[in-house]
Design an enzyme around this catalytic site. Structure first.
Site, PDB file in Angstrom:
ATOM      1  N   CYS A  60      62.774  30.009  27.440  1.00 45.73           N
ATOM      2  CA  CYS A  60      63.056  29.389  28.737  1.00 45.73           C
ATOM      3  C   CYS A  60      64.518  29.608  29.119  1.00 45.73           C
ATOM      4  O   CYS A  60      65.407  29.701  28.275  1.00 45.73           O
ATOM      5  CB  CYS A  60      62.721  27.906  28.709  1.00 45.73           C
ATOM      6  SG  CYS A  60      63.725  26.923  27.575  1.00 45.73           S
ATOM      7  N   GLU A  71      62.456  27.897  19.456  1.00 47.22           N
ATOM      8  CA  GLU A  71      63.668  28.648  19.138  1.00 47.22           C
ATOM      9  C   GLU A  71      64.759  27.746  18.569  1.00 47.22           C
ATOM     10  O   GLU A  71      65.510  28.145  17.667  1.00 47.22           O
ATOM     11  CB  GLU A  71      64.183  29.370  20.386  1.00 47.22           C
ATOM     12  CG  GLU A  71      63.199  30.362  20.984  1.00 47.22           C
ATOM     13  CD  GLU A  71      62.279  29.758  22.022  1.00 47.22           C
ATOM     14  OE1 GLU A  71      61.860  30.492  22.940  1.00 47.22           O
ATOM     15  OE2 GLU A  71      61.974  28.546  21.940  1.00 47.22           O
ATOM     16  N   LEU A  92      34.110   8.430  24.705  1.00 48.76           N
ATOM     17  CA  LEU A  92      34.883   9.615  25.070  1.00 48.76           C
ATOM     18  C   LEU A  92      36.291   9.603  24.483  1.00 48.76           C
ATOM     19  O   LEU A  92      37.242  10.084  25.102  1.00 48.76           O
ATOM     20  CB  LEU A  92      34.957   9.764  26.604  1.00 48.76           C
ATOM     21  CG  LEU A  92      33.624   9.870  27.343  1.00 48.76           C
ATOM     22  CD1 LEU A  92      33.856  10.033  28.833  1.00 48.76           C
ATOM     23  CD2 LEU A  92      32.783  11.029  26.808  1.00 48.76           C
ATOM     24  N   THR A 151      25.452  10.560  32.724  1.00 44.49           N
ATOM     25  CA  THR A 151      25.857  10.580  31.312  1.00 44.49           C
ATOM     26  C   THR A 151      26.577   9.292  30.943  1.00 44.49           C
ATOM     27  O   THR A 151      26.330   8.698  29.889  1.00 44.49           O
ATOM     28  CB  THR A 151      26.760  11.789  31.032  1.00 44.49           C
ATOM     29  OG1 THR A 151      26.031  12.995  31.289  1.00 44.49           O
ATOM     30  CG2 THR A 151      27.242  11.795  29.586  1.00 44.49           C
ATOM     31  N   TRP A 157      20.765  11.987  19.613  1.00 37.01           N
ATOM     32  CA  TRP A 157      21.583  12.859  18.783  1.00 37.01           C
ATOM     33  C   TRP A 157      20.806  14.110  18.407  1.00 37.01           C
ATOM     34  O   TRP A 157      19.679  14.047  17.921  1.00 37.01           O
ATOM     35  CB  TRP A 157      22.062  12.142  17.526  1.00 37.01           C
ATOM     36  CG  TRP A 157      23.056  11.070  17.847  1.00 37.01           C
ATOM     37  CD1 TRP A 157      22.884   9.733  17.755  1.00 37.01           C
ATOM     38  CD2 TRP A 157      24.380  11.259  18.356  1.00 37.01           C
ATOM     39  NE1 TRP A 157      24.014   9.069  18.168  1.00 37.01           N
ATOM     40  CE2 TRP A 157      24.951   9.984  18.541  1.00 37.01           C
ATOM     41  CE3 TRP A 157      25.149  12.385  18.666  1.00 37.01           C
ATOM     42  CZ2 TRP A 157      26.247   9.800  19.023  1.00 37.01           C
ATOM     43  CZ3 TRP A 157      26.432  12.199  19.149  1.00 37.01           C
ATOM     44  CH2 TRP A 157      26.970  10.932  19.319  1.00 37.01           C
ATOM     45  N   SER A 170      10.383   4.070  28.751  1.00 37.53           N
ATOM     46  CA  SER A 170       9.844   4.243  27.406  1.00 37.53           C
ATOM     47  C   SER A 170      10.903   4.639  26.381  1.00 37.53           C
ATOM     48  O   SER A 170      10.626   4.702  25.192  1.00 37.53           O
ATOM     49  CB  SER A 170       8.734   5.307  27.418  1.00 37.53           C
ATOM     50  OG  SER A 170       9.234   6.534  27.894  1.00 37.53           O
ATOM     51  N   ASP A 195      24.294   7.274  28.295  1.00 44.73           N
ATOM     52  CA  ASP A 195      24.832   7.399  26.933  1.00 44.73           C
ATOM     53  C   ASP A 195      25.860   6.330  26.598  1.00 44.73           C
ATOM     54  O   ASP A 195      26.113   6.063  25.426  1.00 44.73           O
ATOM     55  CB  ASP A 195      25.485   8.769  26.740  1.00 44.73           C
ATOM     56  CG  ASP A 195      24.469   9.904  26.725  1.00 44.73           C
ATOM     57  OD1 ASP A 195      23.261   9.611  26.726  1.00 44.73           O
ATOM     58  OD2 ASP A 195      24.887  11.071  26.697  1.00 44.73           O
ATOM     59  N   GLY A 236      26.890  15.568  32.521  1.00 44.83           N
ATOM     60  CA  GLY A 236      25.561  15.969  32.047  1.00 44.83           C
ATOM     61  C   GLY A 236      25.122  17.303  32.603  1.00 44.83           C
ATOM     62  O   GLY A 236      25.925  18.118  33.044  1.00 44.83           O
TER      63      GLY A 236
END
Length: 350
Positions: free
Chosen positions: A81, A56, A215, A207, A181, A174, A211, A295
């Site tokens: 407000c 405003e 983040l 995770t 991805w 392995s 990975d 995850g």
């Protein structure tokens, strides 16, 4: 007598302006405003950054000829407000400007404001209408509304999965300990845009370990969210990216409370509902939104406990045949979009 849809037209413009503040105004809401004189917008503005002038204020300041204000209508998607925070009350400015009529999209859910701004305008003799495109206004500020109504952040679940329903390979000796991805580069860019729009981002222990994610926001412009990681027994090695001190990082555990640079270790009682404790702590710290990026165990738990508001599922153009099954959301019809050869499904939890 105004034609049907007249007020809605201007509130839609308020919503367009307000949305520009996504990722910048929290923990304040997103607010846009316009001033109309003889069916013509002569001023507009929006709340640009937390701590900066409200919509405003910017709108009234944008009007070149202030003498026109006594014959204008001010439109705003959220109740102005009426209290002093980081800025003075917007209701006082509206009243002092001489604007005779205000059209409001929705009442502010914040108890400090709720209804008080409207009452102040009415008491000053200003014609005041509330509830124009209320559902759309509430949707835009769903994070802000969730914070005040549910006393927890708005929770967005995000994961990528293959066409045959797997979100990861079974990674052991392995497979290298690096991300698998699934989505394309454009979808990855979109995820970084999403990160810039939320206040925090959450992952579980596995995770973070498998990975080794950063983040943060790299493929888009904007601020990185606070990184949240659940590491009950503090078994994650300190060389991981999330501990590099580049962003604020909160580590939820059952061992210690301490701070080390940007890393804050927060103890929780894991024998009771840890998620409820964590979400209430985020609420107390005015964290109004969390993007959950994994995850599977964490996402499944949030789904099972019905602690989610939105889910964004990216389906990549590949198959794994076997692996870690993706979470499943049942009995809800998602919105569907194409991102090149990826499919984006968005679910909403009523």
């Amino acid at each position: 007598m105004k034609e049907p849809g007249y007020h809605e037209h201007y509130i839609r413009r308020c919503l367009e302006l307000a949305a520009t503040g996504l990722g910048h105004t929290a923990p304040n809401p997103m607010v846009g405003s316009v001033i109309v004189n003889n069916d013509r917008i002569i001023g507009e503005g929006y709340h640009q950054y937390f701590g900066f002038p409200h919509a405003e204020v910017n709108t009234i300041q944008s009007v070149a000829k202030k003498s026109l204000l006594k014959d204008c209508v001010l439109y705003v998607n959220l109740e102005p407000c009426s209290h002093t925070g980081k800025t003075p009350p917007c209701t006082d400015l509206i009243i002092n400007s001489g604007i005779p009529e205000v059209i409001i999209g929705m009442i502010d859910p914040n108890p400090l404001v709720s209804g008080k701004g409207v009452q102040k305008l009415i008491s000053a003799g200003i014609r005041t209408t509330v509830g124009v495109l209320e559902d759309e206004c509430r949707t835009l500020n769903r994070r802000f509304c969730c914070h005040h109504k549910n006393k927890r952040p708005f929770i967005i679940l995000k994961w990528a999965q293959t066409q045959d329903g797997f979100m990861d390979m079974i990674r052991g000796d392995s497979y290298p300990a690096k991300p698998t991805w699934i989505s394309n580069p454009v979808s990855k860019m979109l995820v970084h845009k999403w990160r810039s729009e939320e206040q925090a981002i959450l992952v579980g222990t596995n995770t973070a370990l498998l990975d080794n994610p950063r983040l943060n926001v790299r493929e888009w412009t904007g601020s990185s969210p606070i990184r949240l990681v659940i590491d009950r027994s503090l078994r994650l090695p300190e060389h991981l990216h999330i501990f590099d001190g580049s962003e604020k990082t909160w580590i939820f555990n059952d061992r210690t409370a301490k701070e080390k640079g940007n890393n804050r270790y927060i103890p929780l009682d894991f024998k009771n509902n840890m998620l409820i404790q964590m979400l209430y702590l985020l609420y107390e710290n005015e964290i109004q939104s969390v993007l959950v990026e994994g995850g599977k165990k964490l996402i499944d738990t949030l789904l099972m406990e019905d602690l989610w508001d939105e889910a964004r599922v990216i389906i990549g153009n590949q198959n794994f045949t076997s692996g870690v099954s993706a979470p499943v959301i049942r009995s809800k019809v998602p919105e569907e979009f194409r991102i090149l050869d990826d499919t984006l499904l968005i679910y909403y939890n009523a």
